[in-house]
Design a protein around this motif. Structure first.
Motif, PDB file in Angstrom:
ATOM      1  N   LYS A   1       2.630   2.681  -7.417  1.00 29.78           N
ATOM      2  CA  LYS A   1       3.517   1.821  -6.658  1.00 29.78           C
ATOM      3  C   LYS A   1       3.682   2.379  -5.240  1.00 29.78           C
ATOM      4  N   LYS A   2       3.684   1.502  -4.265  1.00 28.60           N
ATOM      5  CA  LYS A   2       3.914   1.943  -2.885  1.00 28.60           C
ATOM      6  C   LYS A   2       5.411   2.097  -2.656  1.00 28.60           C
ATOM      7  N   VAL A   3       5.762   3.154  -1.951  1.00 26.01           N
ATOM      8  CA  VAL A   3       7.166   3.417  -1.663  1.00 26.01           C
ATOM      9  C   VAL A   3       7.373   3.395  -0.149  1.00 26.01           C
TER      10      VAL A   3
ATOM     11  N   ASP B   1       8.594   4.501   3.470  1.00 27.95           N
ATOM     12  CA  ASP B   1       8.913   5.754   4.132  1.00 27.95           C
ATOM     13  C   ASP B   1      10.351   5.685   4.627  1.00 27.95           C
ATOM     14  N   PRO B   2      11.175   6.718   4.385  1.00 23.16           N
ATOM     15  CA  PRO B   2      12.573   6.640   4.786  1.00 23.16           C
ATOM     16  C   PRO B   2      12.772   6.588   6.305  1.00 23.16           C
ATOM     17  N   LEU B   3      11.845   7.131   7.064  1.00 24.52           N
ATOM     18  CA  LEU B   3      12.019   7.166   8.515  1.00 24.52           C
ATOM     19  C   LEU B   3      11.532   5.879   9.178  1.00 24.52           C
ATOM     20  N   THR B   4      10.331   5.435   8.837  1.00 25.69           N
ATOM     21  CA  THR B   4       9.753   4.269   9.513  1.00 25.69           C
ATOM     22  C   THR B   4       9.891   2.985   8.719  1.00 25.69           C
ATOM     23  N   GLY B   5      10.018   3.085   7.393  1.00 24.08           N
ATOM     24  CA  GLY B   5      10.106   1.899   6.562  1.00 24.08           C
ATOM     25  C   GLY B   5       8.750   1.344   6.159  1.00 24.08           C
ATOM     26  N   TRP B   6       7.665   1.971   6.606  1.00 24.97           N
ATOM     27  CA  TRP B   6       6.326   1.510   6.250  1.00 24.97           C
ATOM     28  C   TRP B   6       6.048   1.852   4.793  1.00 24.97           C
ATOM     29  N   ALA B   7       5.337   0.960   4.118  1.00 28.72           N
ATOM     30  CA  ALA B   7       4.974   1.203   2.728  1.00 28.72           C
ATOM     31  C   ALA B   7       3.731   2.079   2.693  1.00 28.72           C
ATOM     32  N   GLY B   8       3.757   3.088   1.856  1.00 24.86           N
ATOM     33  CA  GLY B   8       2.626   3.995   1.753  1.00 24.86           C
ATOM     34  C   GLY B   8       2.517   4.562   0.359  1.00 24.86           C
ATOM     35  N   GLY B   9       1.376   5.166   0.109  1.00 22.88           N
ATOM     36  CA  GLY B   9       1.141   5.776  -1.186  1.00 22.88           C
ATOM     37  C   GLY B   9       0.409   7.084  -1.025  1.00 22.88           C
ATOM     38  N   ALA B  10       0.165   7.728  -2.129  1.00 19.40           N
ATOM     39  CA  ALA B  10      -0.478   9.031  -2.107  1.00 19.40           C
ATOM     40  C   ALA B  10      -1.982   8.928  -2.318  1.00 19.40           C
ATOM     41  N   GLU B  11      -2.492   7.737  -2.622  1.00 21.94           N
ATOM     42  CA  GLU B  11      -3.917   7.593  -2.892  1.00 21.94           C
ATOM     43  C   GLU B  11      -4.679   7.267  -1.610  1.00 21.94           C
ATOM     44  N   THR B  12      -5.763   7.992  -1.399  1.00 20.06           N
ATOM     45  CA  THR B  12      -6.590   7.724  -0.224  1.00 20.06           C
ATOM     46  C   THR B  12      -7.796   6.857  -0.552  1.00 20.06           C
ATOM     47  N   ARG B  13      -8.053   6.611  -1.842  1.00 19.18           N
ATOM     48  CA  ARG B  13      -9.207   5.782  -2.214  1.00 19.18           C
ATOM     49  C   ARG B  13      -9.042   4.339  -1.761  1.00 19.18           C
ATOM     50  N   GLU B  14      -7.808   3.865  -1.651  1.00 26.08           N
ATOM     51  CA  GLU B  14      -7.612   2.481  -1.250  1.00 26.08           C
ATOM     52  C   GLU B  14      -7.937   2.261   0.235  1.00 26.08           C
ATOM     53  N   GLN B  15      -8.172   3.312   0.977  1.00 26.47           N
ATOM     54  CA  GLN B  15      -8.585   3.189   2.365  1.00 26.47           C
ATOM     55  C   GLN B  15     -10.097   3.003   2.495  1.00 26.47           C
ATOM     56  N   VAL B  16     -10.836   3.206   1.411  1.00 24.96           N
ATOM     57  CA  VAL B  16     -12.294   3.126   1.429  1.00 24.96           C
ATOM     58  C   VAL B  16     -12.731   1.690   1.183  1.00 24.96           C
ATOM     59  N   ARG B  17     -13.626   1.198   2.051  1.00 24.92           N
ATOM     60  CA  ARG B  17     -14.210  -0.140   1.891  1.00 24.92           C
ATOM     61  C   ARG B  17     -15.720   0.018   1.976  1.00 24.92           C
ATOM     62  N   LEU B  18     -16.417  -0.365   0.917  1.00 25.77           N
ATOM     63  CA  LEU B  18     -17.866  -0.270   0.866  1.00 25.77           C
ATOM     64  C   LEU B  18     -18.462  -1.660   1.060  1.00 25.77           C
ATOM     65  N   HIS B  19     -19.404  -1.797   1.988  1.00 20.77           N
ATOM     66  CA  HIS B  19     -20.022  -3.082   2.306  1.00 20.77           C
ATOM     67  C   HIS B  19     -21.389  -3.187   1.630  1.00 20.77           C
ATOM     68  N   PHE B  20     -21.688  -4.382   1.103  1.00 19.69           N
ATOM     69  CA  PHE B  20     -22.954  -4.647   0.422  1.00 19.69           C
ATOM     70  C   PHE B  20     -23.511  -5.981   0.895  1.00 19.69           C
TER      71      PHE B  20
END
Length: 92
Positions: A32-34, A36-55
């Motif tokens: 679940k994305k939580v 950030d208390p300072l900025t309010g942006w939603a973030g998570g601990a997983e970096t795999r969701e930043q990866v996009r593979l093109h085919f």
């Protein structure tokens, strides 16, 4: 980790179709994305969701997912809705 395979659509801000039709494999987050208390942006601990593979094809994306043991599902592309009207309809 679950993943989704989507087909890129034409950019709405441009008339060209340069990257349209390419397939992208994106990883989905299992946590679940939580906010950030300072900025309010939603973030998570997983970096795999930043990866996009093109085919170039759907089969290539599915073969990659099967080879690497990914649970990938295909998201169908939405059909564009065309509003056909004559120029004179702007003045009615």
């Amino acid at each position: 980790m679950p993943a989704r395979i989507v087909q890129l659509q034409k950019n709405a801000m441009q008339s060209g179709k340069a990257n349209a039709g390419r397939w992208v494999l994106e990883f989905e987050s299992g946590r679940k994305k939580v906010p950030d208390p300072l900025t309010g942006w939603a973030g998570g601990a997983e970096t795999r969701e930043q990866v996009r593979l093109h085919f170039p094809t759907l089969e290539a994306a599915q073969a990659y997912a099967a080879k690497n043991g990914l649970d990938a599902h295909v998201v169908p592309a939405s059909q564009p809705k065309l509003k056909i009207q004559a120029y004179a309809d702007n003045f009615r």
